[in-house]
Write a protein that holds these residues in place. Sequence first.
Motif, PDB file in Angstrom:
ATOM      1  N   ALA A  42       0.812  -1.217   0.000  1.00 49.57           N
ATOM      2  CA  ALA A  42       0.000   0.000   0.000  1.00 49.57           C
ATOM      3  C   ALA A  42       0.843   1.263   0.000  1.00 49.57           C
ATOM      4  CB  ALA A  42      -0.932   0.002   1.214  1.00 49.57           C
ATOM      5  N   CYS A  43       1.970   1.247   0.719  1.00 54.11           N
ATOM      6  CA  CYS A  43       2.752   2.477   0.889  1.00 54.11           C
ATOM      7  C   CYS A  43       3.940   2.565  -0.060  1.00 54.11           C
ATOM      8  CB  CYS A  43       3.221   2.594   2.345  1.00 54.11           C
ATOM      9  SG  CYS A  43       4.394   1.309   2.845  1.00 54.11           S
ATOM     10  N   ARG A  44       3.853   1.890  -1.194  1.00 52.01           N
ATOM     11  CA  ARG A  44       4.922   1.901  -2.187  1.00 52.01           C
ATOM     12  C   ARG A  44       5.117   3.308  -2.742  1.00 52.01           C
ATOM     13  NH1 ARG A  44       5.587   1.261  -7.810  1.00 52.01           N
ATOM     14  NH2 ARG A  44       6.996  -0.388  -8.528  1.00 52.01           N
ATOM     15  N   LEU A  45       6.368   3.734  -2.841  1.00 55.61           N
ATOM     16  CA  LEU A  45       6.716   5.056  -3.341  1.00 55.61           C
ATOM     17  C   LEU A  45       7.850   4.944  -4.348  1.00 55.61           C
ATOM     18  CD1 LEU A  45       7.165   6.732   0.160  1.00 55.61           C
ATOM     19  CD2 LEU A  45       5.190   7.116  -1.317  1.00 55.61           C
ATOM     20  N   THR A  46       8.030   5.989  -5.125  1.00 56.99           N
ATOM     21  CA  THR A  46       9.213   6.100  -5.958  1.00 56.99           C
ATOM     22  C   THR A  46      10.026   7.279  -5.441  1.00 56.99           C
ATOM     23  OG1 THR A  46       8.083   5.213  -7.914  1.00 56.99           O
ATOM     24  CG2 THR A  46      10.132   6.435  -8.275  1.00 56.99           C
ATOM     25  N   VAL A  47      11.259   7.001  -5.033  1.00 53.47           N
ATOM     26  CA  VAL A  47      12.140   8.036  -4.483  1.00 53.47           C
ATOM     27  C   VAL A  47      13.459   7.999  -5.239  1.00 53.47           C
ATOM     28  CG1 VAL A  47      13.280   8.925  -2.407  1.00 53.47           C
ATOM     29  CG2 VAL A  47      11.094   7.717  -2.203  1.00 53.47           C
ATOM     30  N   GLY A  48      13.748   9.055  -5.953  1.00 52.33           N
ATOM     31  CA  GLY A  48      14.968   9.077  -6.757  1.00 52.33           C
ATOM     32  C   GLY A  48      14.988   7.998  -7.809  1.00 52.33           C
ATOM     33  N   GLY A  49      13.810   7.644  -8.326  1.00 52.64           N
ATOM     34  CA  GLY A  49      13.711   6.617  -9.361  1.00 52.64           C
ATOM     35  C   GLY A  49      13.721   5.203  -8.834  1.00 52.64           C
ATOM     36  N   GLU A  50      13.812   5.020  -7.515  1.00 52.00           N
ATOM     37  CA  GLU A  50      13.844   3.689  -6.923  1.00 52.00           C
ATOM     38  C   GLU A  50      12.558   3.415  -6.145  1.00 52.00           C
ATOM     39  OE1 GLU A  50      17.252   3.280  -4.472  1.00 52.00           O
ATOM     40  OE2 GLU A  50      18.700   3.549  -6.102  1.00 52.00           O
ATOM     41  N   VAL A  51      12.146   2.153  -6.128  1.00 55.15           N
ATOM     42  CA  VAL A  51      10.961   1.756  -5.379  1.00 55.15           C
ATOM     43  C   VAL A  51      11.305   1.680  -3.887  1.00 55.15           C
ATOM     44  CG1 VAL A  51       9.317  -0.107  -4.944  1.00 55.15           C
ATOM     45  CG2 VAL A  51       9.967   0.468  -7.294  1.00 55.15           C
ATOM     46  N   LYS A  52      10.497   2.361  -3.081  1.00 55.31           N
ATOM     47  CA  LYS A  52      10.652   2.332  -1.630  1.00 55.31           C
ATOM     48  C   LYS A  52       9.300   2.056  -0.994  1.00 55.31           C
ATOM     49  CE  LYS A  52      15.010   3.678  -1.665  1.00 55.31           C
ATOM     50  NZ  LYS A  52      16.124   2.822  -1.166  1.00 55.31           N
ATOM     51  N   PHE A  53       9.329   1.656   0.276  1.00 58.88           N
ATOM     52  CA  PHE A  53       8.103   1.419   1.036  1.00 58.88           C
ATOM     53  C   PHE A  53       8.179   2.249   2.307  1.00 58.88           C
ATOM     54  CE2 PHE A  53       8.683  -2.044  -1.808  1.00 58.88           C
ATOM     55  CZ  PHE A  53       7.404  -2.312  -2.285  1.00 58.88           C
ATOM     56  N   ALA A  54       7.200   3.153   2.478  1.00 55.23           N
ATOM     57  CA  ALA A  54       7.247   4.100   3.591  1.00 55.23           C
ATOM     58  C   ALA A  54       7.329   3.405   4.936  1.00 55.23           C
ATOM     59  CB  ALA A  54       6.030   5.020   3.550  1.00 55.23           C
ATOM     60  N   CYS A  55       6.700   2.238   5.067  1.00 54.85           N
ATOM     61  CA  CYS A  55       6.619   1.588   6.377  1.00 54.85           C
ATOM     62  C   CYS A  55       7.935   0.968   6.820  1.00 54.85           C
ATOM     63  CB  CYS A  55       5.510   0.539   6.390  1.00 54.85           C
ATOM     64  SG  CYS A  55       5.783  -0.836   5.258  1.00 54.85           S
ATOM     65  N   VAL A  56       8.790   0.545   5.891  1.00 57.30           N
ATOM     66  CA  VAL A  56      10.041  -0.110   6.275  1.00 57.30           C
ATOM     67  C   VAL A  56      11.275   0.665   5.839  1.00 57.30           C
ATOM     68  CG1 VAL A  56       9.117  -2.449   6.431  1.00 57.30           C
ATOM     69  CG2 VAL A  56       9.912  -1.592   4.214  1.00 57.30           C
ATOM     70  N   ASP A  57      11.178   1.419   4.744  1.00 58.87           N
ATOM     71  CA  ASP A  57      12.308   2.219   4.277  1.00 58.87           C
ATOM     72  C   ASP A  57      12.256   3.635   4.840  1.00 58.87           C
ATOM     73  OD1 ASP A  57      13.364   0.191   2.578  1.00 58.87           O
ATOM     74  OD2 ASP A  57      11.793   0.650   1.121  1.00 58.87           O
ATOM     75  N   GLY A  58      11.107   4.035   5.330  1.00 57.13           N
ATOM     76  CA  GLY A  58      10.886   5.378   5.840  1.00 57.13           C
ATOM     77  C   GLY A  58      10.395   5.329   7.273  1.00 57.13           C
ATOM     78  N   PRO A  59       9.550   6.298   7.644  1.00 54.63           N
ATOM     79  CA  PRO A  59       8.770   7.144   6.740  1.00 54.63           C
ATOM     80  C   PRO A  59       9.480   8.377   6.198  1.00 54.63           C
ATOM     81  CG  PRO A  59       8.129   7.571   9.004  1.00 54.63           C
ATOM     82  CD  PRO A  59       9.100   6.434   9.055  1.00 54.63           C
ATOM     83  N   GLU A  60      10.740   8.647   6.627  1.00 54.98           N
ATOM     84  CA  GLU A  60      11.426   9.852   6.156  1.00 54.98           C
ATOM     85  C   GLU A  60      12.224   9.599   4.891  1.00 54.98           C
ATOM     86  OE1 GLU A  60      11.982  12.260  10.386  1.00 54.98           O
ATOM     87  OE2 GLU A  60      13.755  11.534   9.297  1.00 54.98           O
ATOM     88  N   PHE A  61      12.116  10.560   3.957  1.00 55.82           N
ATOM     89  CA  PHE A  61      12.852  10.475   2.701  1.00 55.82           C
ATOM     90  C   PHE A  61      13.315  11.878   2.288  1.00 55.82           C
ATOM     91  CE2 PHE A  61       9.751   7.009   2.616  1.00 55.82           C
ATOM     92  CZ  PHE A  61      10.556   5.919   2.328  1.00 55.82           C
ATOM     93  N   ASP A  62      14.239  11.913   1.351  1.00 53.77           N
ATOM     94  CA  ASP A  62      14.672  13.175   0.747  1.00 53.77           C
ATOM     95  C   ASP A  62      13.493  13.750  -0.038  1.00 53.77           C
ATOM     96  OD1 ASP A  62      15.695  15.190  -0.947  1.00 53.77           O
ATOM     97  OD2 ASP A  62      17.643  14.202  -1.105  1.00 53.77           O
ATOM     98  N   GLY A  63      12.963  14.878   0.413  1.00 59.81           N
ATOM     99  CA  GLY A  63      11.775  15.451  -0.208  1.00 59.81           C
ATOM    100  C   GLY A  63      11.969  15.870  -1.646  1.00 59.81           C
ATOM    101  N   HIS A  64      13.192  16.144  -2.042  1.00 54.88           N
ATOM    102  CA  HIS A  64      13.454  16.573  -3.412  1.00 54.88           C
ATOM    103  C   HIS A  64      13.542  15.401  -4.376  1.00 54.88           C
ATOM    104  CE1 HIS A  64      15.367  20.458  -1.580  1.00 54.88           C
ATOM    105  NE2 HIS A  64      14.050  20.475  -1.571  1.00 54.88           N
ATOM    106  N   LEU A  65      13.503  14.178  -3.840  1.00 56.42           N
ATOM    107  CA  LEU A  65      13.576  12.988  -4.681  1.00 56.42           C
ATOM    108  C   LEU A  65      12.253  12.227  -4.754  1.00 56.42           C
ATOM    109  CD1 LEU A  65      17.056  11.512  -3.653  1.00 56.42           C
ATOM    110  CD2 LEU A  65      16.517  13.008  -5.590  1.00 56.42           C
TER     111      LEU A  65
END
Length: 296
Positions: free
Chosen positions: A231-254
């Motif tokens: 459900a929380c799949r994201l694209t960050v800097g062109g890579e697939v991330k999941f907010a629940c395990v890779d985040g929830p914090e990410f580089d906002g510009h990516l």
Amino acid sequence: MYQILNAKWLNENIFLMDIEAKRVADRCQPGQFVIVRVDRDGERIPLTICDYDREKGSVTIVAQVVGAETYRLSKLKAGEYVQDFVGPLGKASEFVETPIEELKQKRILFIAGGVGAAPVYPQVKWLKERGVASDVILGARSKEILILEEELKAVAQNLYISTDDGSYGTKGTASVVLQNLYDAGQTYDVCVVIGPMIMMKYTCLLTKKLELPTVVSMNPIMVDGTGMCGACRLTVGGEVKFACVDGPEFDGHLVNFDEAMKRQTLYKTEEGRAFLRAKEGDTHHGGCGQCGGDRA
């Protein structure tokens, strides 16, 4: 079962609860979240940790009534119980892993929109307890729905208020306050933005223009909190991330905010979820978050 120690309304639609959860309180850090279930038949509700007291063994959550489950949770009183209180989940704020002396050299700004004040508060408090100063811009649509003003005022070096309708503080969004600060000669080394996704998107457009490194805390739909559901799949800097395990914090510009907002809308319907599973294939979910699953 987890007992509710305190429950109160912050405004007509947002409530706060202190819940006894000693194991979570012992281990949680600013930036992490929990998943709450009202009873055995309830759905999982992901909620950011707003505060914690390790001595009392309690964790504070803040939630907005947006559906049936948050409405049911809001009706519980002090002395009653919730079925599940799982956490801490997600990664702690990057500040937790940064040397304190390094943090003391930085000019740090937090921007909180609406319920985003809840996850901002523990980070600012954590920094203040270690002698690190930070500024906060707190924004809301109007004065009536502003939350945690006094709490943030107690831990921030400077607290700036903005309301969309001009009923309190600066008229306009938090971005207006940020631009005003820069126009007046104030600058920062890092910015943390937490709030509605559309607010984070446009704030990041401004911080990119200002060349201000920016961290966002992503709050897409979550179901299991372990990466399995997708459900929380994201694209960050062109890579697939999941907010629940890779985040929830990410580089906002990516972060690809447009994709994230569109995906969140699709995930609300059964047909939309089926479409996403078919479209995303093996990258639809990320396993348990520990073993890696079938993450691409």
